[in-house]
Each structure stands twice: as structure tokens, then as C-alpha cells.
Design a protein around this motif. Structure first.
Motif, PDB file in Angstrom:
ATOM      1  N   ASP A  74       0.812  -1.214   0.000  1.00 19.56           N
ATOM      2  CA  ASP A  74       0.000   0.000   0.000  1.00 19.56           C
ATOM      3  C   ASP A  74       0.846   1.265   0.000  1.00 19.56           C
ATOM      4  N   SER A  75       2.099   1.158  -0.397  1.00 21.00           N
ATOM      5  CA  SER A  75       2.936   2.345  -0.520  1.00 21.00           C
ATOM      6  C   SER A  75       2.536   3.117  -1.772  1.00 21.00           C
ATOM      7  N   ASP A  76       2.441   4.427  -1.641  1.00 19.75           N
ATOM      8  CA  ASP A  76       2.103   5.282  -2.778  1.00 19.75           C
ATOM      9  C   ASP A  76       3.381   5.582  -3.553  1.00 19.75           C
ATOM     10  N   PRO A  77       3.501   5.140  -4.807  1.00 18.06           N
ATOM     11  CA  PRO A  77       4.742   5.398  -5.556  1.00 18.06           C
ATOM     12  C   PRO A  77       5.013   6.881  -5.751  1.00 18.06           C
ATOM     13  N   ALA A  78       3.967   7.710  -5.770  1.00 17.27           N
ATOM     14  CA  ALA A  78       4.194   9.150  -5.893  1.00 17.27           C
ATOM     15  C   ALA A  78       4.915   9.681  -4.659  1.00 17.27           C
ATOM     16  N   VAL A  79       4.607   9.137  -3.491  1.00 16.41           N
ATOM     17  CA  VAL A  79       5.297   9.558  -2.272  1.00 16.41           C
ATOM     18  C   VAL A  79       6.742   9.068  -2.299  1.00 16.41           C
ATOM     19  N   ARG A  80       6.954   7.839  -2.746  1.00 10.73           N
ATOM     20  CA  ARG A  80       8.332   7.344  -2.850  1.00 10.73           C
ATOM     21  C   ARG A  80       9.147   8.224  -3.791  1.00 10.73           C
ATOM     22  N   ARG A  81       8.548   8.592  -4.905  1.00 18.89           N
ATOM     23  CA  ARG A  81       9.257   9.470  -5.828  1.00 18.89           C
ATOM     24  C   ARG A  81       9.543  10.822  -5.172  1.00 18.89           C
ATOM     25  N   ALA A  82       8.574  11.362  -4.451  1.00 13.41           N
ATOM     26  CA  ALA A  82       8.776  12.652  -3.799  1.00 13.41           C
ATOM     27  C   ALA A  82       9.888  12.574  -2.763  1.00 13.41           C
ATOM     28  N   LEU A  83       9.987  11.471  -2.036  1.00 12.25           N
ATOM     29  CA  LEU A  83      11.053  11.315  -1.045  1.00 12.25           C
ATOM     30  C   LEU A  83      12.427  11.332  -1.723  1.00 12.25           C
ATOM     31  N   LEU A  84      12.560  10.639  -2.841  1.00 14.38           N
ATOM     32  CA  LEU A  84      13.844  10.630  -3.543  1.00 14.38           C
ATOM     33  C   LEU A  84      14.152  11.990  -4.154  1.00 14.38           C
ATOM     34  N   ASP A  85      13.130  12.650  -4.709  1.00 10.48           N
ATOM     35  CA  ASP A  85      13.348  14.008  -5.224  1.00 10.48           C
ATOM     36  C   ASP A  85      13.806  14.941  -4.105  1.00 10.48           C
ATOM     37  N   ALA A  86      13.194  14.794  -2.930  1.00 11.12           N
ATOM     38  CA  ALA A  86      13.580  15.629  -1.788  1.00 11.12           C
ATOM     39  C   ALA A  86      15.002  15.319  -1.343  1.00 11.12           C
ATOM     40  N   PHE A  87      15.362  14.045  -1.334  1.00 10.83           N
ATOM     41  CA  PHE A  87      16.727  13.665  -0.969  1.00 10.83           C
ATOM     42  C   PHE A  87      17.735  14.300  -1.928  1.00 10.83           C
TER      43      PHE A  87
END
Length: 880
Positions: free
Chosen positions: A685-698
Motif C-alpha cells: 500500500d505504498s504510494d509510488p508518488a510519495v516514494r518518488r517525492a522522497l527521492l526528489d527531496a533527498f
């Protein structure tokens, strides 16, 4: 038309600005530019542009064509029925560029032809004529068009002939991605491209019905405007075309006919020839067709499945049912826009097509809705001249957002408006103009963010001013009265006045006929002695605007809201308040197009992040806390990423952590990634958009990095199942630059592997190319140069151009000779056959430090046929 630059979205509503995407009876508005370049939109003294005159009214066009996909040329016969407006006229003028006219007749008799730069003048025999007399004009022509009708396929005619007979070669599955063009031809008319392949009246001030007769190889699909008729043989072609068709297509070729009985303007003509799979559903007895690239029919429902629901919603909201006999949507390769709303037959970029495994992150509703809404706004009603283009594009942009409101709810609607506002504000830093203006250099310049998102915002604020019921009454009256007609903004004003009793000329004067927007600063204070709250709103722009403004404050008594009218440079609102508010919202929910800064302390922003009822207000708080920083902000933002119910807010909070970027913020990003990875690998149930946002933020953070952070990014780049997330991981490799020593070398190795992932539309490869430009060394120059070669996919080439510009711009990376060689190669791309490549390099020509940059730009302007590229080149030349 939508031109979103086909960006892949973190969230479907966030990028509704454009990419995707493009205004009254009055004196021409004068352009006012803002920022360092006062002539950024149109230089001072630019003459006003008016619709051209015509001595006839075209009533019907019967177009018969043989598009030769092997020879990449077209031969045709067109017959016009025209009604004479000027009985003294001695010639009829149509538009045409680079056409060969083999024969012309008027009423069956031979007629002389005189060619101008972009015009075709057909002589009329000298005899007495009457106003309203009907004439039959017939032209037989040939063309090898450079724009307007686009041909694709293998490079050589022999290989194209093989492809026509046997089908297209599959793309290679190993090595660097390569471009593989299927054998296709398609038209694109807006703004003035139809004249480059067809003799026609090519301006939107005349509407006419059309009939298509199109010859093609029998195993191909043909899509065009109007209702399809039974397929026939070559004997149904005009006699002049039969031998041409036999030679180009073979005697077993087929002929397709389409009847578009309701009239429309010429730029909405469409013809597509290629191999497609048809998927069709029924809506109110009308076929709704999805013409999918071969092998992708199973994805039609994913991409286009909500089209019938959109048809129902738009028909009900406007109060005018979808007016055409069918609705077809066809994704084609290398389309020059995101989509084009041709009457009854929209053409779209094939980048809209996505596989089921990406359904959790790819949502193309916005592009589908934008083009469908144009079937009313732009097709049923068409702006009479480009000065009023917002009546097409602003309406389509807003109706795209209305679909988000209807299908997804208020939060998505607000996010759509937020994306629209940000797109407009970004452009407004360079110039500000009236939405309606005749002072433009090229018609393509009118298809900017003033026309699209600002135009859409005007409609939203008009809706707020009138109320929902009165707004819909006005739109219904406007659409019904002018159906199958040409419109100016005054027609909309009249409909508003007659259906609501409101004279809103002041509203149109400030928002449509004048440039600019409010820039507001607000502050508040609570007075315990007299239990009052004072909210101050200051307008910072030159001239104050008049608008309605909602205010909301949240204290012990709960939320309290009040609406005020602001029309002064400084406005103070004093209201009773028994206790100090926890926070104050100015324009809660985002309903005013204004740049707004709010002065309140950190504790108020923290409370707003957790307590505001509307997601857009929590998102505003997250962005503000990203600027404020501090441990409390990091803690609150982390909590929001973990648990806020709005996915876009979770992504926005992650971005705010990246903006803070210190050690605690970066550690929060690492820990949040671990939580999302566990969710992905566990319950899924992980949202891939959130995962992408975390990497963009990193990628934005500034804290030191080491082996644990590298391994996190490497695993994501290698193993995440979603291409968009892996692309973000490739971008996050930017943190491991040459100061990182061994980790830098490892990062370069992983980026090299990423170039061969064969991801969805090369998303990972594009990100890797850009990152190589930011952290690569001279050894990586050859990789990027290879990616710019014509055999690579277009968007990968553009990413490699960005990478080369970054690599060249970094100190002490390339030698002087290498920098000159890169500059020369990139400058040469300004003459590339691919419009998108030319467009990608023009902005950077001046930065390449070549002595002949003026001459290069002047040559490009003289030879360029695409209005958007020419406009960009003119702007760059003015800067020099």
C-alpha cells in the motif's frame, strides 16, 4: 490544444497548468511586460493583428487525398462550395505554402492561379455576379509538406516500402534505447499549418462542413473527422488521383470516406493513417473510439476509460449535449503537442499510453478531459481570431479542473487550481500581458500561460462572483446561442449580463483586458484587551484590484469564516474574537488568483498543517515550514508524510523536508523511505508518488551523505517496480558528486547501467542522462554525445542536451577544445529536423559563447516554419 510538454505527474492534478497547456470587442490591449525584459512577449511597436478579409464564405469542402507514406508526399483534389460576398471580386483567395497546383476550375471552367508567399489567388471570369451566388471551386494539387502533414517511418524509402508491406520492426530490447518509427502519417492544423499541405482558407474566421475521401493500403487504419462511411475501392477517387493511388499503394488499396456534416474551422481538420487497433464503446448511440498503437489495445480502458463519464458530465454541466456524430481519440508518435481537439477526432501524443503496472502513478485524465472539453470550447464555439484564444484554451483548462472537482473532490480541484496558478505566476515573472491582445508577433505566442491557466482562473473567479447556478446559466446561454459559431469575449460578457442581471464589465476590464494580478501581504493580531482580531491585507502591485476575499480563523470557538470585498491598497478587517486564533487563513481553499504572503509565527503554521480542514491549506503550511525549518518543522512534516490523508500533501511535505535539507531533515527522509519500502514490500500500500517525492527531496538536501544513503538510492534505482521512482533515484544520484570519491565512481557506474533500463518512455534513462551532466567527468562525455544522435528517442535526446549543457557549464571538467566541440554540436541542433530538438536548444544558444550566435538565430528565424520555435528564436535574438 494541450502542450504540457508531456510531463509525468507526481499527482494527476498537480501539473494542470500548462503541460497541457494556450480572448472582446474593444481597442487592442497594450502589452505590459514585467521583469528585466520589458519586451518579453511582444516588442514595443508590434503592430496589431486582425483577422484577414475574404470575398467568399466557404460552405463545404470535399477533400480527396492520396497520402504516400513511402514517398512522404501527398496528392489531392479539393472541391469547395463557396458563397460570394463581394460581387465585384475578380479572384478568390485561399491559403497555401509550398504547394504545386496542377489544375484549377471555377464552376467547371478553367481558372487562372496566382501564387503569393502564403496565398493562392484563383481568378474569376469577368461577368455579372450577385451577392450570395454559389460557386464551385476545384483544385488539383501536390505537396511534399514540411509541416501540417507529418510522415514517419524508417529512414529510407526502400525500408518504408517494406514496412508498408510487412509491418514495422520491433524496438530492440537490449542496449541503449533506439527510436523506431512506425509507418504513420497525421495532420496538425493549429495555428496555420493546414496551408502547408492543403489549399484552404486557413484562419478561424470561417466555418464549413467537410467530406474526406482518403486512399491507403487496405491493412492500415484511417481516422478523420466525422461519421465513417462504408469502405470502397480506388474507383471512388477523383479520376486525377486513381493512377497516383495505384502506383503508391497498389491496386488493392482501399478508400475511406468520412462525412463531417456540421461546420468547423480549418485548423480542426484531421487525418491519420497508420496501423492501429480500434476499441469502441457506445455513448448515447454514438461511437466512442480509442485507436491504440498495435499491441496496446488492452491499455485502452486504463487510458481512456473515463471518457463516457466525462461526456456525460460536460454535456450536463454545459447544458448542451456532445454535438458530434462520434468521438475518436488516437495516440500517434512524435505528436507536436500533448493533444489536439480536432472535431470529433482528437489526436494525442502516444506518451499518454501506459501499462497496467503503472496505473497507480500514471493518470491521464487531465489530458483526456482537456481535449474532450474542447469539443464544446473551441470546436462547437470557436474564437473568431487569435486575440480571443482564451475562449478556447482558458475554458478547456478550467473544464479540466471541473472534471477533477466532479470525479475526485474539492481537494483535487484546489490542487488543479494551484498548478494552474503556479504555471501562470512562473510566466508572469518574465512578462505580463492582457489576456486579450492583438499585439503579438506570431499567433503561437498567444498560446501561453496567460491564455491557458490565467484564462481558466478568470472563469473560476467569475463563478465565485456569480454563484454556481448563475455561472452555469451564463455558460449554457453562451454555448447554446453561439453553437457552430464564432465568438469574441463580448459574447460571453453579454451572456453573463443577460442571464444574471449583473454588469461585470469591471471584472473583465481588470482580469481580461488589463495585465497583472494581485500581490498580497497579510498579517493579523489579536487584542486581548478588547477581544478583537485585526486582519490586514495589503495590495503590493501598482494598481489595486477589486475582488471578494474569504477569511477564516480557528480558535477555541472553532472555525469562523467571513467574506469581504477588497478594493483598496490596504484593507483592515476587525472582528470580535474571545480568544487568540491558532492560525488565520487568507483565501482558504485558494479561490483568488493572487500571489499571497502571510505573516504569522511558526506555531500558527504548525497548527495549520495539522488542523486545517482543506488539503490545499495544509499544503501551504507545509511549504511555509519548509522555508522556516527547525526541529519542530521537521517533526511535523515527517508526521504529515506518514499519515496525512491527502497524497499530494504527503508528497508536498516530503518536498519541504528536502528544502530544509539539514541533518535531521535528511534523516527523516531516510527513515520515511524505509517505512514506504516496508509498505511496498509488505501490504503493497505504498504510494509510488510519495516514494518518488522522497527521492526528489533527498536530491535537494544538503546534509553529508555516505555509504548507507548511497545503498538506499542504488537499491531504489535497481529494484523499485515503478519506473518513475527509479527515475527519481537516478536523479538522487546527484548527491554523490566527485567529492564523494569511491561513491562517486559507483554512482557513475550505476547511471551507466540505468541508461540501458528500457523503462517506460525512457524515464529512467532521461534522468540518468541529466544526472550524468551534473556529476559526470570528461570520460562520460562520449555517453552523452551518443544519446544526442538522431537514432535515439526524442525525449532522451533532450535529456542528453540538458546533460551536455550542465557538463559544459561546470568548471574544470572539460578541456577548452572539448567545450568548443560541445558548443558547436549543440548549436548545430538548432537546425535539427525534429522541432522539439530545435526548441530545446534555442534558449541556450547565447550561453554557448559562439561568435556567430546572432547569425545562427537569424538563419533559423528565416527558415523556421514552426511558430513556437520561431517565437522563441526571436525572443533570444532580442536579448542579444
Amino acid at each position: 490544444m494541450a502542450d504540457p510538454r508531456e510531463s509525468h505527474r507526481v499527482h494527476p492534478a498537480l501539473c494542470l497548468a500548462i503541460g497541457a497547456v494556450a480572448a472582446l470587442i474593444c481597442e487592442p490591449a497594450h502589452v505590459h511586460s514585467a521583469g528585466p525584459d520589458q519586451d518579453a512577449f511582444a516588442p514595443s511597436g508590434t503592430p496589431a493583428q486582425y483577422a484577414p478579409d475574404s470575398v467568399v464564405d466557404v460552405e463545404h469542402a470535399a477533400i480527396a487525398v492520396v497520402p504516400d507514406l513511402v514517398g512522404q508526399e501527398v496528392t489531392g483534389v479539393v472541391e469547395y462550395r463557396v458563397r460570394l460576398l463581394d460581387p465585384e471580386a475578380r479572384e478568390i483567395t485561399l491559403h497555401g505554402v509550398d504547394l504545386t497546383i496542377d489544375a484549377a476550375t471555377v464552376d467547371g471552367g478553367p481558372a487562372s492561379v496566382r501564387l503569393g508567399d502564403e496565398s493562392i489567388h484563383i481568378g474569376l471570369a469577368e461577368r455579372e455576379r450577385q451577392v450570395g451566388e454559389i460557386l464551385a471551386v476545384r483544385l488539383h494539387w501536390r505537396a511534399r509538406p514540411r509541416v501540417g502533414l507529418y510522415f514517419f517511418g524508417p529512414d529510407s524509402s526502400a525500408d518504408r516500402r517494406t514496412a508498408q508491406r510487412d509491418g514495422d520492426e520491433p524496438a530492440p530490447s537490449k542496449g541503449l534505447p533506439e527510436r523506431r518509427h512506425a509507418l504513420q502519417a497525421w495532420t496538425q492544423g493549429e495555428m496555420h499549418e493546414a496551408r502547408h499541405w492543403l489549399p484552404i482558407w486557413d484562419y478561424p474566421n470561417d466555418r464549413f462542413a467537410t467530406t474526406w475521401t482518403i486512399a491507403a493500403a487496405h491493412e492500415f487504419s484511417v481516422i478523420a473527422n466525422g461519421e465513417a462511411q462504408p469502405q470502397t475501392g480506388l474507383d471512388q477517387l477523383p479520376s486525377e488521383l486513381r493512377l497516383v493511388a495505384e502506383q503508391a499503394l497498389g491496386r488493392d488499396a482501399a478508400v475511406w470516406r468520412f462525412e463531417q456534416r456540421q461546420d468547423h474551422v480549418s485548423y480542426l481538420l484531421s487525418m491519420i493513417v497508420g496501423r492501429f487497433e480500434r476499441v469502441a464503446v457506445d455513448w448515447h448511440g454514438k461511437p466512442v473510439e480509442y485507436w491504440m498503437p498495435l499491441g496496446h489495445a488492452s491499455e485502452a480502458e486504463l487510458v481512456f476509460g473515463r471518457t463516457p463519464a466525462m461526456l456525460e458530465f460536460f454535456s450536463t454541466y454545459v447544458g448542451v449535449e456532445f454535438p458530434w456524430a462520434k468521438y475518436a481519440q488516437t495516440p500517434v508518435q512524435e505528436f507536436t503537442f500533448g493533444g489536439m481537439e480536432n472535431v470529433s477526432a482528437t489526436t494525442m501524443t502516444d506518451r499518454i499510453v501506459f501499462p497496467a503496472r503503472l496505473a497507480t502513478i500514471e493518470d491521464r485524465d487531465s489530458l483526456v478531459a482537456h481535449e474532450l472539453s474542447h469539443q464544446w470550447w473551441g470546436d462547437l464555439l470557436t474564437c473568431r481570431e487569435w486575440a480571443h484564444a482564451w475562449l478556447n484554451e482558458g475554458f478547456a483548462t478550467y473544464f479540466t479542473a471541473l472534471w477533477a472537482e466532479h470525479a475526485e473532490g474539492d481537494d483535487e480541484f484546489a490542487l488543479a487550481r494551484r498548478g494552474m496558478a503556479n504555471g501562470y505566476f512562473d510566466e508572469a515573472k518574465r512578462y505580463q500581458r492582457a489576456i486579450v491582445t492583438r499585439e503579438y508577433v506570431d499567433a503561437s505566442a498567444m498560446f501561453d500561460r496567460h491564455t491557458y491557466p490565467k484564462g481558466g482562473w478568470v472563469l473560476h473567479m467569475l463563478r465565485r462572483e456569480l454563484g454556481d447556478a448563475a455561472f452555469q446559466r451564463a455558460l449554457h446561454a453562451y454555448a447554446e446561442r453561439h453553437a457552430f459559431g464564432l465568438v469574441e469575449t463580448s459574447d460571453l460578457q453579454r451572456a453573463v449580463r443577460e442571464t444574471s442581471g449583473r454588469n461585470l464589465d469591471w471584472f473583465f476590464d481588470q482580469w481580461v483586458f488589463a495585465p497583472g494580478h494581485p500581490r498580497l501581504h497579510s498579517s493579523w493580531r489579536w487584542e486581548p484587551r478588547n477581544s478583537t482580531l485585526t486582519i490586514t491585507v495589503d495590495q503590493l502591485q501598482d494598481q489595486p484590484f477589486e475582488f471578494q476575499l474569504d477569511l477564516e480563523w480557528v480558535g477555541a470557538e472553532g472555525p469562523i469564516r467571513q467574506r469581504v470585498r477588497v478594493d483598496q491598497r490596504s484593507t483592515q478587517i476587525v472582528v470580535p474574537a474571545k480568544s487568540a486564533p491558532r492560525f488565520v487563513l487568507v483565501d482558504p481553499g485558494l479561490h483568488l488568483l493572487a500571489e499571497l504572503s502571510v505573516d504569522q509565527d511558526r506555531h500558527a503554521w504548525l497548527a495549520q498543517l495539522t488542523e486545517a480542514s482543506q488539503g490545499i491549506d495544509r499544503l501551504r503550511a507545509a511549504e511555509q515550514l519548509g522555508q522556516i525549518g527547525g526541529r519542530e518543522a521537521v517533526t511535523a512534516l515527517r508526521r504529515a508524510v506518514e499519515s496525512d490523508p491527502l497524497p499530494a500533501l504527503r508528497s508536498g511535505a516530503a518536498a519541504a523536508l528536502g528544502q530544509i535539507g539539514d541533518g535531521p531533515a535528511q534523516q527523516a527522509l531516510v527513515e520515511l523511505w524505509a517505512i514506504e519500502a516496508d509498505r511496498r514490500d509488505g501490504a503493497g500500500d505504498s504510494d509510488p508518488a510519495v516514494r518518488r517525492a522522497l527521492l526528489d527531496a533527498f536530491a535537494r538536501a544538503k546534509a553529508p551523505v555516505g555509504k548507507p544513503e548511497y545503498e538506499l538510492i542504488e537499491r531504489a534505482l535497481r529494484d523499485d517496480p515503478i519506473d518513475h521512482v527509479r527515475a527519481a533515484a537516478a536523479g538522487a544520484m546527484v548527491r554523490f558528486d566527485r567529492d564523494q570519491g569511491k561513491l562517486h565512481r559507483k554512482a557513475l557506474k550505476q547511471l551507466r547501467k540505468a541508461l540501458e533500463q528500457h523503462s517506460f518512455h525512457e524515464l529512467v534513462e532521461e534522468a540518468a542522462a541529466r544526472t550524468l551532466g551534473r556529476i559526470g567527468e570528461a570520460k562520460q562525455l562520449a555517453w552523452l554525445l551518443d544519446l544526442v544522435e538522431p537514432e535515439r528517442p526524442t525525449y532522451l535526446r533532450i535529456a542528453a542536451i540538458d546533460g551536455l549543457l550542465s557538463l559544459r557549464g561546470r568548471k574544470d571538467v572539460l578541456s577548452g577544445e572539448q567545450r568548443i566541440a560541445v558548443a558547436t554540436l549543440l548549436a548545430g541542433l538548432a537546425e535539427d529536423p525534429n522541432m522539439r530538438i530545435r526548441r530545446a536548444i534555442i534558449d541556450d544558444l547565447a550561453d554557448l559563447e559562439l561568435p556567430d550566435v546572432r547569425e545562427r538565430l537569424a538563419t533559423l528565424i528565416a527558415n523556421e516554419l514552426d511558430g513556437r520555435v520561431r517565437t522563441l528564436a526571436l525572443a533570444e535574438l532580442r536579448k542579444l
